[in-house]
Write an enzyme that holds these catalytic residues in place. Structure first.
Site, PDB file in Angstrom:
ATOM      1  N   ASP A  43      18.654 -17.332 -29.835  1.00  0.00           N
ATOM      2  CA  ASP A  43      18.406 -17.188 -28.406  1.00  0.00           C
ATOM      3  C   ASP A  43      16.959 -17.495 -28.051  1.00  0.00           C
ATOM      4  O   ASP A  43      16.051 -16.749 -28.430  1.00  0.00           O
ATOM      5  CB  ASP A  43      18.760 -15.754 -27.996  1.00  0.00           C
TER       6      ASP A  43
ATOM      7  N   ASP B 236      17.786 -21.895 -21.878  1.00  0.00           N
ATOM      8  CA  ASP B 236      18.237 -20.670 -22.540  1.00  0.00           C
ATOM      9  C   ASP B 236      19.432 -20.935 -23.443  1.00  0.00           C
ATOM     10  O   ASP B 236      20.558 -21.078 -22.980  1.00  0.00           O
ATOM     11  CB  ASP B 236      18.598 -19.638 -21.470  1.00  0.00           C
TER      12      ASP B 236
END
Length: 406
Positions: A104, A292
């Site tokens: 992430d 993201d």
């Protein structure tokens, strides 16, 4: 479905070849690969089980929230992984204990469930647990760690051990989680998270794992890149890959186009507009965009997304926007203006039919998400965007590069 994506129902195990070098230089100290698999998201799993999302409360539609460590509050934003679809594998300890994790760029800490998690927490029962007593390289730290999500709190303590990722071993501080809410994590295919962000985002100022890898001097370049397979709808297909130290030309064409970060410390870039068809509809005066990898969809502020959905003729259904499936192929292109170029998604890129839903309605891979300052308001470009554009994160030059994926 005339070429547009059907969301998978299956959960898959990871294949990780840290030293695989197909099409790359044979020097194994240059590039390291992490192969990813695609999974159903937590939100999909809830829907497949017939859960009424509206009864879960409005917090389930807010994928972002501030985080905290102990009594200190951070301005960092972290997704709650409700829609995450890709995971890989790491090993922690000696010998390595294997975990499925989300990589992430929206966060910077590593955490996995701990064997010290009480069985009263159902989510821990359903996941692999790290057992420090089984690792000869484990070192106790004990600092309390709390990650506050919009859907609940994940908490535990910090520990130190050897982590193996992409064939690289690194001594790393990570979180052992002892408290996890049943929802959403009980239904998550992944065990934990590996943050690929900056130390400025790290809770407790823990040195991120990529920084520790860079300090070893084993990579050719201070970059990592993400590829998400656009055709990973079956169990035999590779879901994607991460390359540490470079990019894989097998999965993109042409040259990278780079955009400098707004500031050091967050993978966020300036955006100059969002077009529908040939008309610039949103962000005419400029705005921000997070890139993201922990998110599946593209998101923007509620006001922006409502305007976009009105232009597309989409209707809101709980937390999604839908169109009639037979109208999907006729929807206009959506273009994001980044660094003087337009990155265009066709309806084939942002419309999909969920395997558990009516064949008459199809979902748009675009959500409303209001992110507070200082990071927001901002757009977020998740897997919907990255599947179309191979993405390189350049730490040395504080920039992000895009190239057309294939």
């Amino acid at each position: 479905m005339d070429g547009w994506r059907r969301m998978p129902r299956w959960g898959l195990l990871l294949l990780l070849w840290g030293s695989c070098t197909f099409g790359l230089p044979t020097d194994t100290t240059t590039f390291k690969r992490i192969f990813l698999k695609r999974m159903p998201s937590i939100r999909e799993s809830l829907k497949e089980r017939g859960v009424d999302m509206a009864r879960l409360g409005p917090e389930w539609s807010q994928p972002m929230k501030r985080l905290a460590l102990g009594n200190t509050t951070s301005s960092v934003i972290l997704t709650n992984y409700m829609d995450t679809q890709y995971y890989g594998e790491i090993g922690i300890g000696t010998p390595p204990q294997t975990f499925k994790v989300v990589f992430d760029t929206g966060s910077s800490n590593v955490w996995v469930p701990s064997s010290k998690c009480s069985r009263l927490y159902t989510a821990c029962v359903y996941h692999k647990l790290f057992d420090a007593s089984d690792s000869s390289s484990y070192k106790h730290n004990g600092t309390e760690l709390t990650l506050r999500y919009s859907t609940g709190t994940v908490s535990g303590f910090l520990s130190q051990d050897i982590i193996t990722v992409g064939g690289i071993t690194v001594t790393q501080m990570f979180g052992e989680v002892t408290e996890m809410p049943a929802l959403p994590f009980m239904l998550a295919e992944f065990d934990g998270v590996v943050g690929m962000g900056f130390i400025e985002q790290a809770i407790g100022r823990v040195t991120p794992i990529f920084d520790n890898i860079l300090s070893q001097g084993v990579l050719k370049e201070d970059v990592f890149s993400f590829y998400y397979n656009r055709d990973s709808e079956n169990a035999q297909s590779l879901g994607g890959q991460i390359v540490l130290g470079g990019s894989d030309p097998q999965h993109y064409e042409g040259n990278f186009h780079y955009i400098n970060l707004i500031k050091t410390g967050v993978w966020q870039i300036p955006m100059k507009g969002v077009s529908v068809g040939s008309s610039t509809l949103l962000c005419e005066d400029g705005c921000l965009a997070l890139v993201d990898t922990g998110a599946s969809y593209i998101s923007g502020s509620t006001s922006s997304i409502e305007k976009l959905m009105e232009a597309l003729g989409a209707k809101k259904r709980l937390f999604d926007y839908v169109v009639k499936c037979n109208e999907g192929p006729t929807l206009p292109d959506i273009s994001f203006h980044l660094g003087g170029k337009e990155y265009t998604l066709t309806s084939a890129d942002y419309v999909f039919q969920e395997s558990y839903s009516s064949k008459k309605l199809c979902t748009l891979a675009i959500h409303a998400m209001d992110i507070p300052p200082p990071t927001g308001p901002t757009w977020a470009l998740g897997a919907t965007f990255i599947r179309k554009f191979y993405t390189e994160f350049d730490r040395r030059n504080n920039r992000i590069g895009f190239a057309l994926a294939h």
